[in-house]
Design a protein around this motif. Structure first.
Motif, PDB file in Angstrom:
ATOM      1  N   ILE A 235      40.687 -39.882  65.685  1.00  0.00           N
ATOM      2  CA  ILE A 235      41.400 -40.666  64.660  1.00  0.00           C
ATOM      3  C   ILE A 235      42.396 -41.611  65.319  1.00  0.00           C
ATOM      4  N   ILE A 236      43.185 -41.077  66.255  1.00  0.00           N
ATOM      5  CA  ILE A 236      44.190 -41.894  66.952  1.00  0.00           C
ATOM      6  C   ILE A 236      43.521 -43.055  67.681  1.00  0.00           C
ATOM      7  N   MET A 237      42.430 -42.763  68.395  1.00  0.00           N
ATOM      8  CA  MET A 237      41.782 -43.801  69.188  1.00  0.00           C
ATOM      9  C   MET A 237      41.109 -44.841  68.304  1.00  0.00           C
ATOM     10  N   THR A 238      40.522 -44.412  67.200  1.00  0.00           N
ATOM     11  CA  THR A 238      39.878 -45.353  66.284  1.00  0.00           C
ATOM     12  C   THR A 238      40.897 -46.322  65.696  1.00  0.00           C
ATOM     13  N   VAL A 239      42.031 -45.803  65.278  1.00  0.00           N
ATOM     14  CA  VAL A 239      43.092 -46.663  64.724  1.00  0.00           C
ATOM     15  C   VAL A 239      43.579 -47.651  65.779  1.00  0.00           C
ATOM     16  N   ALA A 240      43.785 -47.179  67.009  1.00  0.00           N
ATOM     17  CA  ALA A 240      44.289 -48.054  68.071  1.00  0.00           C
ATOM     18  C   ALA A 240      43.293 -49.154  68.407  1.00  0.00           C
ATOM     19  N   VAL A 241      42.024 -48.806  68.539  1.00  0.00           N
ATOM     20  CA  VAL A 241      40.997 -49.789  68.910  1.00  0.00           C
ATOM     21  C   VAL A 241      40.876 -50.881  67.864  1.00  0.00           C
ATOM     22  N   PHE A 242      40.809 -50.501  66.599  1.00  0.00           N
ATOM     23  CA  PHE A 242      40.629 -51.509  65.557  1.00  0.00           C
ATOM     24  C   PHE A 242      41.910 -52.304  65.302  1.00  0.00           C
ATOM     25  N   SER A 243      43.057 -51.719  65.575  1.00  0.00           N
ATOM     26  CA  SER A 243      44.315 -52.470  65.467  1.00  0.00           C
ATOM     27  C   SER A 243      44.356 -53.594  66.502  1.00  0.00           C
ATOM     28  N   ILE A 244      43.981 -53.272  67.734  1.00  0.00           N
ATOM     29  CA  ILE A 244      43.941 -54.299  68.787  1.00  0.00           C
ATOM     30  C   ILE A 244      42.900 -55.362  68.442  1.00  0.00           C
ATOM     31  N   PHE A 245      41.771 -54.942  67.914  1.00  0.00           N
ATOM     32  CA  PHE A 245      40.683 -55.848  67.553  1.00  0.00           C
ATOM     33  C   PHE A 245      41.131 -56.837  66.479  1.00  0.00           C
ATOM     34  N   VAL A 246      41.734 -56.339  65.427  1.00  0.00           N
ATOM     35  CA  VAL A 246      42.189 -57.206  64.315  1.00  0.00           C
ATOM     36  C   VAL A 246      43.300 -58.128  64.794  1.00  0.00           C
TER      37      VAL A 246
ATOM     38  N   ILE B  78      21.957 -32.937  65.424  1.00  0.00           N
ATOM     39  CA  ILE B  78      20.873 -33.910  65.326  1.00  0.00           C
ATOM     40  C   ILE B  78      21.313 -35.226  64.687  1.00  0.00           C
ATOM     41  N   ILE B  79      21.539 -35.219  63.382  1.00  0.00           N
ATOM     42  CA  ILE B  79      21.863 -36.471  62.686  1.00  0.00           C
ATOM     43  C   ILE B  79      23.182 -37.040  63.185  1.00  0.00           C
ATOM     44  N   SER B  80      24.168 -36.170  63.396  1.00  0.00           N
ATOM     45  CA  SER B  80      25.483 -36.647  63.836  1.00  0.00           C
ATOM     46  C   SER B  80      25.376 -37.410  65.149  1.00  0.00           C
ATOM     47  N   GLN B  81      24.625 -36.867  66.118  1.00  0.00           N
ATOM     48  CA  GLN B  81      24.531 -37.527  67.423  1.00  0.00           C
ATOM     49  C   GLN B  81      23.588 -38.726  67.397  1.00  0.00           C
ATOM     50  N   LEU B  82      22.520 -38.650  66.603  1.00  0.00           N
ATOM     51  CA  LEU B  82      21.629 -39.805  66.498  1.00  0.00           C
ATOM     52  C   LEU B  82      22.375 -41.038  65.992  1.00  0.00           C
ATOM     53  N   ILE B  83      23.377 -40.812  65.162  1.00  0.00           N
ATOM     54  CA  ILE B  83      24.132 -41.930  64.592  1.00  0.00           C
ATOM     55  C   ILE B  83      25.336 -42.290  65.451  1.00  0.00           C
ATOM     56  N   ILE B  84      26.152 -41.293  65.777  1.00  0.00           N
ATOM     57  CA  ILE B  84      27.456 -41.591  66.378  1.00  0.00           C
ATOM     58  C   ILE B  84      27.341 -41.961  67.855  1.00  0.00           C
ATOM     59  N   VAL B  85      26.334 -41.447  68.578  1.00  0.00           N
ATOM     60  CA  VAL B  85      26.224 -41.765  70.006  1.00  0.00           C
ATOM     61  C   VAL B  85      26.012 -43.265  70.219  1.00  0.00           C
ATOM     62  N   PRO B  86      24.988 -43.875  69.601  1.00  0.00           N
ATOM     63  CA  PRO B  86      24.857 -45.330  69.789  1.00  0.00           C
ATOM     64  C   PRO B  86      25.961 -46.114  69.103  1.00  0.00           C
ATOM     65  N   LEU B  87      26.375 -45.666  67.925  1.00  0.00           N
ATOM     66  CA  LEU B  87      27.378 -46.425  67.168  1.00  0.00           C
ATOM     67  C   LEU B  87      28.695 -46.525  67.915  1.00  0.00           C
ATOM     68  N   SER B  88      29.180 -45.429  68.469  1.00  0.00           N
ATOM     69  CA  SER B  88      30.483 -45.438  69.136  1.00  0.00           C
ATOM     70  C   SER B  88      30.481 -46.373  70.342  1.00  0.00           C
ATOM     71  N   THR B  89      29.431 -46.324  71.163  1.00  0.00           N
ATOM     72  CA  THR B  89      29.386 -47.160  72.364  1.00  0.00           C
ATOM     73  C   THR B  89      29.188 -48.626  72.022  1.00  0.00           C
ATOM     74  N   VAL B  90      28.330 -48.898  71.040  1.00  0.00           N
ATOM     75  CA  VAL B  90      28.106 -50.296  70.631  1.00  0.00           C
ATOM     76  C   VAL B  90      29.394 -50.894  70.081  1.00  0.00           C
ATOM     77  N   VAL B  91      30.101 -50.148  69.250  1.00  0.00           N
ATOM     78  CA  VAL B  91      31.339 -50.655  68.646  1.00  0.00           C
ATOM     79  C   VAL B  91      32.390 -50.922  69.713  1.00  0.00           C
ATOM     80  N   ILE B  92      32.614 -49.969  70.624  1.00  0.00           N
ATOM     81  CA  ILE B  92      33.669 -50.161  71.620  1.00  0.00           C
ATOM     82  C   ILE B  92      33.300 -51.284  72.584  1.00  0.00           C
TER      83      ILE B  92
END
Length: 556
Positions: A205-216, A283-297
């Motif tokens: 949660i902390i890292m997500t808020v920080a990353v998108f704050s810098i982005f915006v 299964i579903i959690s990693q199929l989604i979050i593994v590519p999504l997290s790296t692509v977003v960052i």
């Protein structure tokens, strides 16, 4: 009540006494590599989401696109390569995580049925080496983030007089940051992996808020995506590739290198999926979050860098957050100092998130698998950390280091390893294992193979590696050795090609020479892996009848 013959009862007693884990560490089993009982399996689907957000939103992920732009790709071509590569990573992570999720055994034990009880030491030692080196590399990034935090409180820390000799290869303030980060890390090694859920949640949660704050903030300040989107060649100094085979092969290499950057994590995924509360949690959690997290960052990193090149044109391309934040602080006022402090803290947390579970704990688990009688996860984590600091990792990140080139190209060896592992479990064995035989280093074990080594895995791995070796040697050589374009193309596809070749050869060899024990599973849950039925006095609550006489408990 079960009825068994005296012979069957005697055999069951022998198997249990030889294999059951009663809290005593031996040369082949201890508490940290035994198949986990239900009480220690605490990770649900959201735990894996938190794990990958925290380990994905980090400095290495932020700078993913920088190396791809160095190939002559533009931002969008680089992002396509990242997306394709990470989709493959997502499937590979889930496929290699099934052993942990279904049988609750980690990487050291996984390789016993793939390579043999003694052959398993080969991939184990390779993974331990990677854990040590990558712990050191991420330690440097964590130290630089600590430097940002201290510099936000005391700006003079940035200009602290360096009293270290030139051959130290590091400035004094950087070394202080690294030592502080290392010191804070040590108590965190004491947290068992089954209790990582809440730290993962809070940290993500902390890292997500920080990353998108810098982005915006960057988009708002620049008023757009920045000059790197429109004319990347002028900023990167690399000539853009036009359409055709050069561009196609550059993107293919980008896909492979993207997979390669996560290849060590793919390899030992079962070390974490073994904590899954139920098999489908990963299964579903990693199929989604593994590519999504790296692509977003990666996208956030390249856009923020592009924006910074627009409003800080004289400071070059500030790819790393620990380079960007001090410039923001220097150009801003008190508010900028506060923002840099909190952003620095967030990146410190993200480095804890990737370095502790991904390197220290992974190294601890693997060392526990290597010497279970003497090392548990905690001791192994401390050993990994001490060795990671002792190798002076900052020297690996400065100048032209052949060792760093070797490290970044290590997917040449890891792709074939992963291919053999996944093919063996899902295709050859059809997800069926004899858990008790994984802890038997005797010829009676079906996983003893030939003198403890599975020749099928050895041959498959070698045949997957050899087409990649000419390109690998050429990449790490100070000067080109002169290889044909075909060998270069093989190297460009290092991880995917090695994976496919080794997996295919392993399946073919296993069909031609079927190993023993295929399709077999244990008759009983000896380790309490699926039902924690072992009581406090070392007996199994079970009633059996032996030639008409009842025995209320059978010694485990």
């Amino acid at each position: 009540m079960k009825t068994v013959s005296p012979h069957d009862l005697l055999r069951r007693l022998e198997v249990r006494q030889e294999n059951a884990y009663e809290g005593r560490a031996t040369a082949w089993i201890n508490r940290d590599i035994v198949p986990l009982p239900p009480s220690r399996r605490t990770w649900g689907a959201w735990s894996f989401v938190g794990f990958w957000l925290l380990t994905g939103f980090n400095i290495s992920g932020w700078t993913t696109a920088s190396s791809l732009l160095g190939l002559g790709l533009n931002v969008w071509q680089a992002m396509i390569s990242v997306i394709i590569g990470q989709l493959i990573v997502g499937f590979a992570v889930v496929a290699n995580g099934f052993v942990g999720a279904e049988w609750h055994a980690g990487f050291p034990v996984y390789n016993r049925f793939v390579w043999g009880v003694y052959g398993s030491f080969f991939p184990l030692l390779m993974r331990i080496l990677l854990s040590v080196v990558w712990y050191g590399v991420q330690l440097v990034f964590g130290g630089k983030s600590v430097k940002v935090v201290i510099g936000a409180i005391w700006p003079s820390f940035y200009t602290l007089r360096n009293t270290l000799p030139v051959n130290a290869g590091i400035e004094l303030n950087d070394l202080i940051g690294i030592l502080i980060f290392a010191f804070i890390s040590f108590p965190l090694f004491l947290v068992p992996p089954e209790h990582f859920r809440k730290p993962f949640l809070c940290g993500s949660i902390i890292m997500t808020v920080a990353v998108f704050s810098i982005f915006v903030w960057a988009l708002a300040k620049e008023g757009g995506g920045g000059p790197l989107l429109t004319h990347p060649s002028e900023l990167s100094g690399v000539e853009a590739l036009s359409g055709g085979s050069k561009l196609g092969w550059a993107m293919a290499y980008g896909v492979s290198s993207t997979i390669g950057s996560t290849s060590a994590g793919i390899l030992n995924q079962s070390d974490f999926t073994r904590f899954a509360a139920y098999p489908s949690a990963q299964i579903i959690s990693q199929l989604i979050i593994v590519p999504l997290s790296t692509v977003v960052i990666a996208f956030v990193g390249v856009i923020v860098t592009s924006c910074a090149a627009g409003f800080y044109p004289n400071d070059g391309l500030l790819w790393a957050p620990y380079d960007l934040l001090p410039v923001i602080q220097a150009r801003g006022g008190p508010g900028a100092r506060a923002a840099c402090f909190f952003a620095g803290c967030a990146f410190v947390i993200s480095q804890f998130g990737i370095n502790i579970p991904g390197n220290a704990v992974s190294g601890g688990i693997d060392l526990a698998g290597l010497l279970p009688k003497y090392i548990n996860i905690r001791r192994g984590a401390f050993i990994t950390a001490v060795l990671g600091l002792a190798i002076c990792p900052w020297k690996l990140l400065t100048g032209t280091s052949v060792f760093l080139t070797v490290l970044s190209s290590f997917s040449v060896f890891l792709g074939p390893l992963t291919g053999v592992m996944i093919a063996d479990y899902l295709v050859v064995r059809r997800s069926k294992l004899l858990l008790t035989h994984l802890y038997m280093p005797q010829p009676a074990s079906v996983y003893y193979f030939t003198y403890g080594v599975n020749f099928r895995a050895v041959i498959a791995w070698i045949l997957g590696v050899w087409p990649l070796m000419p390109g690998f040697i050429n990449a790490i050589s100070p000067s080109p050795i002169g290889i044909s374009e075909g060998w270069t193309r093989c190297y460009d596809l290092a991880w995917p090609m090695g994976f496919v070749v080794s997996a295919s050869v392993h399946v073919l060899l296993s069909k031609a020479f079927p190993p023993a024990g295929l399709g077999e599973v244990d008759d009983e849950d000896v380790y309490g892996t699926f039902n924690e039925k072992i009581d406090g006095d070392g007996y199994l609550d079970e009633t059996v009848s032996v030639e008409g006489s009842e025995k209320e408990k059978v010694l485990v």
